[in-house]
Write a protein that holds these residues in place. Structure first.
Motif, PDB file in Angstrom:
ATOM      1  N   LEU A   1       4.395  -0.547   8.926  1.00 40.30           N
ATOM      2  CA  LEU A   1       5.830  -0.593   9.184  1.00 40.30           C
ATOM      3  C   LEU A   1       6.552   0.481   8.384  1.00 40.30           C
ATOM      4  N   SER A   2       7.644   0.968   8.909  1.00 39.76           N
ATOM      5  CA  SER A   2       8.393   2.051   8.274  1.00 39.76           C
ATOM      6  C   SER A   2       8.812   1.678   6.859  1.00 39.76           C
ATOM      7  N   GLY A   3       8.450   2.523   5.880  1.00 41.50           N
ATOM      8  CA  GLY A   3       8.845   2.322   4.499  1.00 41.50           C
ATOM      9  C   GLY A   3       8.079   1.248   3.771  1.00 41.50           C
ATOM     10  N   LYS A   4       7.034   0.671   4.416  1.00 39.55           N
ATOM     11  CA  LYS A   4       6.271  -0.409   3.798  1.00 39.55           C
ATOM     12  C   LYS A   4       4.785  -0.098   3.904  1.00 39.55           C
ATOM     13  N   ALA A   5       4.191   0.175   2.749  1.00 39.36           N
ATOM     14  CA  ALA A   5       2.776   0.528   2.741  1.00 39.36           C
ATOM     15  C   ALA A   5       1.884  -0.705   2.676  1.00 39.36           C
ATOM     16  N   TYR A   6       2.478  -1.868   2.433  1.00 40.25           N
ATOM     17  CA  TYR A   6       1.713  -3.089   2.244  1.00 40.25           C
ATOM     18  C   TYR A   6       1.705  -3.924   3.536  1.00 40.25           C
ATOM     19  N   ARG A   7       0.897  -4.995   3.515  1.00 43.80           N
ATOM     20  CA  ARG A   7       0.887  -5.934   4.631  1.00 43.80           C
ATOM     21  C   ARG A   7       2.153  -6.798   4.579  1.00 43.80           C
TER      22      ARG A   7
ATOM     23  N   MET B   1      16.833  12.334 -20.011  1.00 41.57           N
ATOM     24  CA  MET B   1      16.785  11.415 -18.877  1.00 41.57           C
ATOM     25  C   MET B   1      15.618  11.770 -17.971  1.00 41.57           C
ATOM     26  N   LYS B   2      14.902  10.736 -17.526  1.00 40.69           N
ATOM     27  CA  LYS B   2      13.716  10.967 -16.706  1.00 40.69           C
ATOM     28  C   LYS B   2      13.675   9.977 -15.552  1.00 40.69           C
ATOM     29  N   VAL B   3      12.824  10.282 -14.565  1.00 33.51           N
ATOM     30  CA  VAL B   3      12.659   9.409 -13.412  1.00 33.51           C
ATOM     31  C   VAL B   3      11.198   9.424 -12.989  1.00 33.51           C
ATOM     32  N   ILE B   4      10.693   8.237 -12.608  1.00 34.60           N
ATOM     33  CA  ILE B   4       9.363   8.139 -12.013  1.00 34.60           C
ATOM     34  C   ILE B   4       9.536   8.069 -10.501  1.00 34.60           C
ATOM     35  N   ALA B   5       9.064   9.106  -9.812  1.00 36.18           N
ATOM     36  CA  ALA B   5       9.074   9.105  -8.347  1.00 36.18           C
ATOM     37  C   ALA B   5       7.832   8.353  -7.881  1.00 36.18           C
ATOM     38  N   PRO B   6       7.982   7.163  -7.288  1.00 34.56           N
ATOM     39  CA  PRO B   6       6.822   6.296  -7.050  1.00 34.56           C
ATOM     40  C   PRO B   6       5.943   6.731  -5.894  1.00 34.56           C
ATOM     41  N   MET B   7       4.662   6.400  -6.017  1.00 34.20           N
ATOM     42  CA  MET B   7       3.719   6.548  -4.918  1.00 34.20           C
ATOM     43  C   MET B   7       3.647   5.215  -4.169  1.00 34.20           C
ATOM     44  N   SER B   8       3.240   5.267  -2.913  1.00 32.22           N
ATOM     45  CA  SER B   8       3.026   4.047  -2.141  1.00 32.22           C
ATOM     46  C   SER B   8       1.640   3.507  -2.459  1.00 32.22           C
ATOM     47  N   VAL B   9       1.559   2.214  -2.703  1.00 32.09           N
ATOM     48  CA  VAL B   9       0.280   1.576  -3.013  1.00 32.09           C
ATOM     49  C   VAL B   9      -0.167   0.786  -1.786  1.00 32.09           C
ATOM     50  N   THR B  10      -1.301   1.178  -1.223  1.00 26.88           N
ATOM     51  CA  THR B  10      -1.809   0.569   0.005  1.00 26.88           C
ATOM     52  C   THR B  10      -3.152  -0.113  -0.267  1.00 26.88           C
TER      53      THR B  10
ATOM     54  N   GLN C   1       7.201  -6.245 -10.295  1.00 24.59           N
ATOM     55  CA  GLN C   1       6.923  -4.925  -9.734  1.00 24.59           C
ATOM     56  C   GLN C   1       6.073  -4.092 -10.682  1.00 24.59           C
ATOM     57  N   ILE C   2       5.135  -3.365 -10.089  1.00 29.36           N
ATOM     58  CA  ILE C   2       4.359  -2.341 -10.786  1.00 29.36           C
ATOM     59  C   ILE C   2       4.637  -1.036 -10.060  1.00 29.36           C
ATOM     60  N   VAL C   3       5.205  -0.073 -10.770  1.00 32.62           N
ATOM     61  CA  VAL C   3       5.604   1.189 -10.149  1.00 32.62           C
ATOM     62  C   VAL C   3       4.794   2.316 -10.775  1.00 32.62           C
ATOM     63  N   LEU C   4       4.048   3.032  -9.957  1.00 33.12           N
ATOM     64  CA  LEU C   4       3.237   4.155 -10.419  1.00 33.12           C
ATOM     65  C   LEU C   4       3.730   5.431  -9.762  1.00 33.12           C
ATOM     66  N   GLY C   5       3.778   6.527 -10.527  1.00 31.43           N
ATOM     67  CA  GLY C   5       4.196   7.783  -9.935  1.00 31.43           C
ATOM     68  C   GLY C   5       4.295   8.895 -10.943  1.00 31.43           C
TER      69      GLY C   5
ATOM     70  N   ARG D   1      -1.057 -10.403  -2.929  1.00 30.78           N
ATOM     71  CA  ARG D   1      -1.741  -9.272  -3.560  1.00 30.78           C
ATOM     72  C   ARG D   1      -0.850  -8.044  -3.665  1.00 30.78           C
ATOM     73  N   PHE D   2       0.087  -7.897  -2.719  1.00 29.38           N
ATOM     74  CA  PHE D   2       0.919  -6.696  -2.699  1.00 29.38           C
ATOM     75  C   PHE D   2       2.374  -6.952  -3.095  1.00 29.38           C
ATOM     76  N   LYS D   3       2.680  -8.163  -3.584  1.00 30.21           N
ATOM     77  CA  LYS D   3       4.032  -8.420  -4.063  1.00 30.21           C
ATOM     78  C   LYS D   3       4.462  -7.477  -5.180  1.00 30.21           C
ATOM     79  N   PRO D   4       3.559  -7.069  -6.097  1.00 29.81           N
ATOM     80  CA  PRO D   4       4.003  -6.146  -7.152  1.00 29.81           C
ATOM     81  C   PRO D   4       4.360  -4.752  -6.657  1.00 29.81           C
ATOM     82  N   PHE D   5       4.191  -4.493  -5.365  1.00 28.31           N
ATOM     83  CA  PHE D   5       4.458  -3.157  -4.833  1.00 28.31           C
ATOM     84  C   PHE D   5       5.452  -3.190  -3.671  1.00 28.31           C
ATOM     85  N   ASP D   6       6.194  -4.315  -3.516  1.00 31.35           N
ATOM     86  CA  ASP D   6       7.052  -4.466  -2.338  1.00 31.35           C
ATOM     87  C   ASP D   6       8.525  -4.180  -2.611  1.00 31.35           C
ATOM     88  N   ARG D   7       8.855  -3.675  -3.821  1.00 28.30           N
ATOM     89  CA  ARG D   7      10.224  -3.286  -4.187  1.00 28.30           C
ATOM     90  C   ARG D   7      11.169  -4.487  -4.307  1.00 28.30           C
ATOM     91  N   LYS D   8      10.623  -5.658  -4.628  1.00 30.45           N
ATOM     92  CA  LYS D   8      11.431  -6.856  -4.840  1.00 30.45           C
ATOM     93  C   LYS D   8      11.042  -7.450  -6.187  1.00 30.45           C
TER      94      LYS D   8
END
Length: 305
Positions: free
Chosen positions: A44-50, A1-10, A192-196, A81-88
């Motif tokens: 904004l708190s917890g949101k690296a995107y616009r 079992m593995k997990v990707i701990a994501p980075m914030s994409v700004t 979503q695109i998740v990198l980490g 542009r940042f929808k793939p990184f907004d956790r939705k």
């Protein structure tokens, strides 16, 4: 079992993309906004995107969107542009034939996951600081598991995976990651695109189960007729896994670090066909310690919508 701990994409990580930047003015406390005017805010708190907000009334002056209860402003979400990184996952971005992103990560990236895909293939290329290509892998998204005989072969309607997982990615800080999501004869979409960084939690065991939590409403009228209102659903996975007891502190440290961060959990690199790859969060966890050097644990994951 593995997990990707994501980075914030700004803004600073996305160095190039073919998704046009949505034109919204930044919110200004001294500007009066009319109903339906849209603005964006950053930091904004917890949101690296616009984050985009829409005015709910005319003569809207001095009301901070980030502190509003919905009376003056409602949150629309990330810009295209940042929808793939907004956790939705359900809030996708689309473009004819292909979507491309060029990302320069500010931290280590050893895994990349894609969700909410509607495309034929996904390609990831990585270049080092000297622009030498060090990684190039393409995943074909055609899902032909239903083709079990000649009848299915000739009547198959074409099904594509909505997820893709890349591991063993040498994405060091300062490297360039090129992503291409292709649909040559149609429209490419991604949720979503998740990198980490990939962390190994243990060995996935028999008994791991997949499911879903449906948010649709199911009621009956006074005559007993069913009234079904379809709404989104979330994937769920109950992981059963084992690990060397001496790794307990490391595993706790990893899980504590992502306790309030949606992350990508998966059984193993070569087990994606089992449907155990999920982008979500855990509620709580308990890691029992074994006397014989091996411990067994359960981790319940609820996916994002």
């Amino acid at each position: 079992m593995k997990v990707i701990a994501p980075m914030s994409v700004t803004d600073s990580e996305v160095t190039s993309t073919n998704i046009a930047a949505t034109v919204h003015p930044v919110w200004d406390a001294g500007t009066t906004y009319a109903a339906n005017d849209q603005v964006y805010m950053t930091g904004l708190s917890g949101k690296a995107y616009r984050t985009v907000f829409e005015s709910q009334l005319g003569s809207n002056l001095g009301n901070d969107p980030s502190a509003d209860d919905g009376t003056n402003w409602i949150e629309i979400g990330a810009t295209d542009r940042f929808k793939p990184f907004d956790r939705k996952i359900a809030d996708t971005v689309s473009k004819a034939t292909s979507i491309t992103y060029q990302i320069t990560p500010s931290s280590l990236v050893t895994g990349i996951a894609f969700f909410g895909l509607d495309a034929e293939s996904v390609r990831v290329q990585i270049y080092d600081a000297g622009l030498t290509e060090v990684f190039d892998e393409t995943h074909d998204l055609v899902d032909d598991t239903e083709i079990v005989d000649w009848f299915e072969y000739f009547t198959w309607d074409g099904i594509y995976d909505s997820e893709a997982l890349f591991t063993g990615v040498p994405g060091y800080s300062g490297h360039r990651i090129d992503i291409t999501i292709s649909a040559p004869t149609g429209t490419a979409s991604v949720g979503q695109i998740v990198l980490g960084r990939v962390h190994n939690l243990g060995t996935t065991l028999d008994g791991t189960g997949i499911g879903s939590e449906d948010f649709s409403t199911k009621e009956r009228d006074t005559f007993g007729n069913a009234i079904l209102i379809e709404k989104p659903f979330a994937d769920t996975v109950d992981f059963q896994f084992s690990f060397p007891t001496r790794d307990a502190r490391r595993i706790k440290r990893v899980l504590d670090g992502i306790r309030a961060t949606p992350s990508v959990y998966f059984a193993n690199d070569d087990m994606t066909e089992f449907g155990t790859t999920v982008f979500g969060f855990f509620q709580n966890y308990s890691v029992p310690l074994g006397h014989g050097g091996t411990s067994f644990a359960t981790l319940e994951i609820e996916g994002l919508v």
